[in-house]
Design an enzyme around this catalytic site. Structure first.
Site, short mmCIF file in Angstrom:
data_model
loop_
_atom_site.label_atom_id
_atom_site.label_comp_id
_atom_site.label_asym_id
_atom_site.label_seq_id
_atom_site.Cartn_x
_atom_site.Cartn_y
_atom_site.Cartn_z
N PRO A 120 2.83 2.46 12.34
CA PRO A 120 3.13 3.88 12.91
C PRO A 120 3.11 4.77 14.23
CG PRO A 120 2.08 4.32 10.32
CD PRO A 120 1.25 3.16 11.25
N TYR A 123 0.84 -1.42 -0.24
CA TYR A 123 -0.02 -0.38 0.07
C TYR A 123 0.75 1.44 0.18
CZ TYR A 123 -4.22 2.91 1.38
OH TYR A 123 -4.71 4.19 1.50
#
Length: 318
Positions: free
Chosen positions: A276, A147
């Site tokens: 993240p 992605y």
């Protein structure tokens, strides 16, 4: 507001795409919705079937499309880790081949084209908040790479078509967005938490829940998207579109529990690979260029989203 453009929305039966179709039809456009229904749903656009200015086409953007349109919103791509990791090769293909095919179409018919890119191009950022000139910190061979790198390559293609063919492009980097019509099993944090809370199940938090996200309600996001498309040809982006109000994942879970009145408890599991730690947009450029900023606070947006999922779960149980 009246418009009479013919507009192609790829991924038009998805979460964002279906809301975009609504907005464009409401202002008077003709809308061609293309979707292969990998993650999109007929339920999202069934209210539009029969509308005199709406056309639905089952199509996979990894194959060329030959239609006559004035503008293209390229939204086609699975956007949640559960879906894009299900078939990572297909995810890369839809980002890269899809971009090539839609750019080729835009070139042939001289259409303006917008790419729905993502904050994932920044990876696990070492700069906070993220500005558009930050190049990112992305793992090119990790489980999210299909992605992240697919979307990065799509941006490359858009800017090469702009430089080489003078194509009219717009690139927007979408940060976490939520609202009605999200897929209930997409694995995204907002939909996960709401569904678990409404069912009275434990709410799953990965890590300690101290990682942060910024959540933008769908109506605000679409306002920024349409404003970007309507800018002059000199504005190409990339432009961050998202809500800079930052919350920890744990804070989000606690708000969902409070707003649903759920008895759910928090449970903690190990943090996934390449997740993240921080994600927050710097939207200075969007403010200067588009006169845009989000207006819908988290609690208001969550109430709308909770009401949607409450209705969806009731339908399923019936």
């Amino acid at each position: 507001m009246h418009s009479n453009k013919r507009i192609l929305v790829t991924g038009g039966a998805g979460f964002l795409g279906s809301h975009l179709c609504d907005r464009l039809l409401a202002r008077g456009d003709e809308v061609l919705c293309a979707d292969n229904f990998f993650t999109g749903s007929r339920r999202n656009i069934e209210h539009l079937i029969g509308h005199k200015r709406f056309e639905l086409m089952r199509h996979d953007v990894t194959f060329p499309l030959y239609v006559e349109v004035d503008e293209i919103y390229n939204l086609a791509c699975p956007a949640s880790p559960v879906h894009y990791q299900h078939d990572p090769v297909a995810t890369t293909k839809v980002s890269v081949h899809g971009a090539i095919n839609m750019l080729g179409l835009a070139k042939r018919v001289k259409a303006k084209i917008l790419q729905a890119s993502t904050s994932e191009v920044y990876g696990d950022p070492s700069v906070h908040p993220q500005t558009e000139d930050y190049w990112g910190n992305v793992n090119p061979i990790g489980i999210r790479s299909c992605y992240d790198e697919g979307k990065r390559c799509a941006e490359t293609l858009f800017f090469d078509y702009w430089r080489q063919h003078k194509l009219r492009i717009k690139v927007m980097r979408i940060f976490n967005t939520y609202g009605p019509r999200m897929h209930p099993n997409d694995g995204r944090v907002v939909s996960n938490f709401i569904v678990q809370a409404l069912r009275g199940e434990d709410i799953t938090i990965y890590g300690e829940g101290e990682q942060t996200r910024s959540f933008c309600y769908v109506d605000d996001l679409l306002d920024g998207m349409i404003r970007l498309m309507e800018t002059g040809d000199e504005v190409t982006g990339p432009i961050n579109i998202g809500n800079p109000n930052e919350f920890t994942i744990r804070q989000l879970a606690e708000r969902v529990i409070a707003l649903t009145g759920s008895s759910s408890k928090l449970v903690f599991q190990p943090l996934p690979s390449d997740d993240p730690r921080q994600r927050q947009p710097d939207i200075t450029l969007a403010g200067k260029t588009l006169g845009w900023k989000p207006t819908i606070e988290l609690d208001e947006g969550l109430r709308h989203t909770i009401a949607y999922f409450d209705g969806l779960l009731a339908e399923t149980a019936a």
